[in-house]
Design an enzyme around this catalytic site. Sequence first.
Site, PDB file in Angstrom:
ATOM      1  N   HIS A   1      34.229  29.189  30.582  1.00 39.69           N
ATOM      2  CA  HIS A   1      33.152  28.240  31.040  1.00 39.69           C
ATOM      3  C   HIS A   1      32.007  28.428  30.006  1.00 39.69           C
ATOM      4  O   HIS A   1      31.638  29.309  29.651  1.00 39.69           O
ATOM      5  CB  HIS A   1      32.803  28.626  32.537  1.00 39.69           C
ATOM      6  CG  HIS A   1      33.383  28.093  33.532  1.00 39.69           C
ATOM      7  ND1 HIS A   1      33.633  26.846  33.993  1.00 39.69           N
ATOM      8  CD2 HIS A   1      34.461  28.946  34.529  1.00 39.69           C
ATOM      9  CE1 HIS A   1      34.628  26.796  34.875  1.00 39.69           C
ATOM     10  NE2 HIS A   1      35.051  28.155  35.165  1.00 39.69           N
TER      11      HIS A   1
ATOM     12  N   SER B   1      34.854  33.138  40.079  1.00 38.29           N
ATOM     13  CA  SER B   1      34.459  32.200  38.864  1.00 38.29           C
ATOM     14  C   SER B   1      33.088  32.388  38.603  1.00 38.29           C
ATOM     15  O   SER B   1      31.987  32.344  39.608  1.00 38.29           O
ATOM     16  CB  SER B   1      34.782  30.880  39.285  1.00 38.29           C
ATOM     17  OG  SER B   1      34.674  30.149  37.939  1.00 38.29           O
TER      18      SER B   1
ATOM     19  N   VAL C   1      45.675  52.717  45.678  1.00 37.93           N
ATOM     20  CA  VAL C   1      44.822  53.765  46.094  1.00 37.93           C
ATOM     21  C   VAL C   1      44.554  53.691  47.436  1.00 37.93           C
ATOM     22  O   VAL C   1      44.192  52.520  47.981  1.00 37.93           O
ATOM     23  CB  VAL C   1      43.444  53.450  45.362  1.00 37.93           C
ATOM     24  CG1 VAL C   1      42.339  54.326  45.704  1.00 37.93           C
ATOM     25  CG2 VAL C   1      43.641  53.576  43.995  1.00 37.93           C
TER      26      VAL C   1
HETATM   27  C1  LIG Z   1      41.113  29.243  42.198  1.00 44.31           C
HETATM   28  C2  LIG Z   1      40.568  29.953  41.208  1.00 44.31           C
HETATM   29  C3  LIG Z   1      39.948  29.398  39.950  1.00 44.31           C
HETATM   30  C4  LIG Z   1      39.387  30.051  39.081  1.00 44.31           C
HETATM   31  N1  LIG Z   1      39.113  29.480  37.949  1.00 44.31           N
HETATM   32  C5  LIG Z   1      38.365  30.432  36.903  1.00 44.31           C
HETATM   33  C6  LIG Z   1      38.094  29.899  35.704  1.00 44.31           C
HETATM   34  O1  LIG Z   1      38.427  28.658  35.335  1.00 44.31           O
HETATM   35  N2  LIG Z   1      37.468  30.524  34.746  1.00 44.31           N
HETATM   36  C7  LIG Z   1      36.916  31.775  35.123  1.00 44.31           C
HETATM   37  O2  LIG Z   1      36.058  32.048  34.337  1.00 44.31           O
HETATM   38  N3  LIG Z   1      37.016  32.403  36.271  1.00 44.31           N
HETATM   39  C8  LIG Z   1      37.821  31.682  37.350  1.00 44.31           C
HETATM   40  N4  LIG Z   1      38.054  32.288  38.417  1.00 44.31           N
HETATM   41  C9  LIG Z   1      37.607  33.479  38.525  1.00 44.31           C
HETATM   42  C10 LIG Z   1      38.823  34.444  37.800  1.00 44.31           C
HETATM   43  O3  LIG Z   1      40.141  34.242  37.859  1.00 44.31           O
HETATM   44  C11 LIG Z   1      38.475  36.070  38.529  1.00 44.31           C
HETATM   45  O4  LIG Z   1      37.094  36.409  38.339  1.00 44.31           O
HETATM   46  C12 LIG Z   1      39.217  37.071  37.665  1.00 44.31           C
HETATM   47  O5  LIG Z   1      40.472  36.711  37.439  1.00 44.31           O
HETATM   48  C13 LIG Z   1      38.945  38.319  38.654  1.00 44.31           C
HETATM   49  O6  LIG Z   1      39.734  39.352  37.935  1.00 44.31           O
HETATM   50  P1  LIG Z   1      39.704  40.926  38.519  1.00 44.31           P
HETATM   51  O7  LIG Z   1      40.553  41.633  37.662  1.00 44.31           O
HETATM   52  O8  LIG Z   1      38.561  41.276  38.826  1.00 44.31           O
HETATM   53  O9  LIG Z   1      40.690  40.685  39.776  1.00 44.31           O
HETATM   54  P2  LIG Z   1      42.276  40.823  39.984  1.00 44.31           P
HETATM   55  O10 LIG Z   1      42.849  39.878  38.865  1.00 44.31           O
HETATM   56  O11 LIG Z   1      42.357  40.090  41.461  1.00 44.31           O
HETATM   57  O12 LIG Z   1      42.751  42.089  39.967  1.00 44.31           O
HETATM   58  C14 LIG Z   1      42.583  43.099  40.737  1.00 44.31           C
HETATM   59  C15 LIG Z   1      43.684  44.225  40.623  1.00 44.31           C
HETATM   60  O13 LIG Z   1      43.254  45.122  41.593  1.00 44.31           O
HETATM   61  C16 LIG Z   1      44.528  45.575  42.348  1.00 44.31           C
HETATM   62  N5  LIG Z   1      44.297  46.299  43.499  1.00 44.31           N
HETATM   63  C17 LIG Z   1      43.837  45.864  44.472  1.00 44.31           C
HETATM   64  N6  LIG Z   1      43.582  46.945  45.551  1.00 44.31           N
HETATM   65  C18 LIG Z   1      44.172  47.880  45.036  1.00 44.31           C
HETATM   66  C19 LIG Z   1      44.433  49.293  45.355  1.00 44.31           C
HETATM   67  N7  LIG Z   1      43.810  49.703  46.516  1.00 44.31           N
HETATM   68  N8  LIG Z   1      44.853  50.315  44.468  1.00 44.31           N
HETATM   69  C20 LIG Z   1      45.259  49.893  43.244  1.00 44.31           C
HETATM   70  N9  LIG Z   1      45.015  48.602  42.686  1.00 44.31           N
HETATM   71  C21 LIG Z   1      44.538  47.429  43.595  1.00 44.31           C
HETATM   72  C22 LIG Z   1      45.348  44.133  42.250  1.00 44.31           C
HETATM   73  O14 LIG Z   1      46.673  44.399  42.619  1.00 44.31           O
HETATM   74  C23 LIG Z   1      44.721  43.481  41.267  1.00 44.31           C
HETATM   75  O15 LIG Z   1      45.942  43.583  39.986  1.00 44.31           O
HETATM   76  C24 LIG Z   1      38.821  31.675  39.183  1.00 44.31           C
HETATM   77  C25 LIG Z   1      39.549  32.180  40.530  1.00 44.31           C
HETATM   78  C26 LIG Z   1      40.163  31.568  41.447  1.00 44.31           C
HETATM   79  C27 LIG Z   1      40.778  32.059  42.702  1.00 44.31           C
END
Ligand SMILES: Cc1cc2nc3c(=O)[nH]c(=O)nc-3n(C[C@H](O)[C@H](O)[C@H](O)COP(=O)(O)OP(=O)(O)OC[C@H]3O[C@@H](n4cnc5c(N)ncnc54)[C@H](O)[C@@H]3O)c2cc1C
Length: 476
Positions: free
Chosen positions: A49, A337, A172
């Site tokens: 974005h 997002s 975890v």
């Molecule tokens: C519909 C939608 C559209 C979006 N579009 C955009 C976009 O166009 N542009 C943008 O910038 N952002 C967008 N986002 C936001 C973006 O996708 C997220 O901010 C980002 O993917 C988050 O990444 P993360 O690594 O924080 O979480 P995640 O990818 O969810 O990773 C978290 C990880 O933690 C692991 N985990 C959870 N609990 C445990 C545990 N107890 N022990 C070990 N591991 C664990 C999970 O398995 C997972 O792999 C969008 C989100 C959605 C849902």
Amino acid sequence: MFDVAVIGAGITGTFIARELSKYQLRVLMIEKDNDIANGTTKANSAIVHAGYDVLQGTLKAQLNVKGNKMYEEVCRELQVPFKRIGSLVIAFNNNEIKLLEELYKRGLSNGVPDMEILSRERVLALEPNLNDDVIGALYAKTAGIVGPWELAIALAENALENGVELFLNSTVTGIKKIKDFYCVKAGNQDINTKLVINCAGIYADKINDMVSDIHFKMLPFKGEYNLFDKNAGDMVNTIIFRCPSDAGKGVVILPTVHGNLLIGPTSELVDSKDALQTTSEGLKFIQQHTKLTLKGINFGNVITSFTGLRAKTMLHDFIIEEAEDALGFINVAGIDSPGLTAAPAIAEYVLNLIKHRLGNIQKNEKFSSSRRPNINFMELSVEEKRKIIQKDPKFGRIICRCEGITEGEIIDVIHRKPGAKTLDGVKRRARPGSGRCQGGFCTPRVMEIIARELGIDITEVVKDGLDSYILTGETK
Ligand SMILES: Cc1cc2nc3c(=O)[nH]c(=O)nc-3n(C[C@H](O)[C@H](O)[C@H](O)COP(=O)(O)OP(=O)(O)OC[C@H]3O[C@@H](n4cnc5c(N)ncnc54)[C@H](O)[C@@H]3O)c2cc1C
């Protein structure tokens, strides 16, 4: 003893792990699933974005605009597809034009460069397939598209090559403070670490509650999508948003980095963190809203549908801080997002929190910012194809006819770090099964290759998650 344990290997966890691998730290990534990027990172709009719609003064605004600027460099270093194609927020009436002006002003105060408000003629010149009723648009040239899971996998690979360790299949389940370190229970292991970084996406509240008495709640907001065949990929040239409303950014229409067309998401608060099903209501909503925006769109070209879950909190901002009552435990939570966009900047922000806690940390002089590029057979010249087949005849055997993926490419991604061990793991890295037939032809071939390369029985090959078995046994 580890210096840092990063819980969660999505885009946030992998960016942080790679950032930390630039320093002399013993770092561990802990992931509950059997692969990188199996959470929200594999199901989102894939947009980098520009940053005009996030509220001024928030951490989101600051890290969105900064993260956007960091994308070119990291995607070039890791050879991940990224295209700065620009975005349009389109208006159909005068009230919406006023909204565009507000967004433009907000963009300026957030520090977004290269924006302008376009007349109807200029909008239609850029996007001839838009509905003729359009009367103007906010054009932000810095918006882009990326391969989100490709990036997370590449970051993990690069981090591992620079010394980070990774435990997959390790949920975890508990974290205990012991003197000046933490003991993290992950799967059947007890891991001692000075610092813990909570990047667990929609489960970040659960991880926080294991350590801190200051609670927050993750609210899963479901977003459903339709992905179209490549023959619809040129319906739009930029990322098309409708004017935002209380329901969010609305249905977005955009090309993907691989040339498909992506339309979605819906936005619905759900009561389960496993609510990954698509629904007929959700997909109908997408169809109705798309038809208000685009002329001549044929939903017969949809090749698959999927759902992602946003990790929202009531605070409407990212929570990136050391817990007040648990020194050395850092939450990276509420990363909805634009979390994908902000992720490189989040990693730098977290590095500063870590420096604050650990004091002077030394640079890793051996850090290498690049990795061996993935082989993309179809993009090679005739001469390069001839040479690679001569070296390894497996590059001469096409496995996925839709995408033109060879056996050689599949074997390569199975044996890289962290190698693909599942059908979808191979698909996310090398793309067999991503085309029009969605694996109808190549699935059995890819399963045979995975089983052979990993030395396992074909009945042990799973689709994606731990128990997603495809075969139950022989019938004859
Ligand atoms: C519909 C939608 C559209 C979006 N579009 C955009 C976009 O166009 N542009 C943008 O910038 N952002 C967008 N986002 C936001 C973006 O996708 C997220 O901010 C980002 O993917 C988050 O990444 P993360 O690594 O924080 O979480 P995640 O990818 O969810 O990773 C978290 C990880 O933690 C692991 N985990 C959870 N609990 C445990 C545990 N107890 N022990 C070990 N591991 C664990 C999970 O398995 C997972 O792999 C969008 C989100 C959605 C849902």
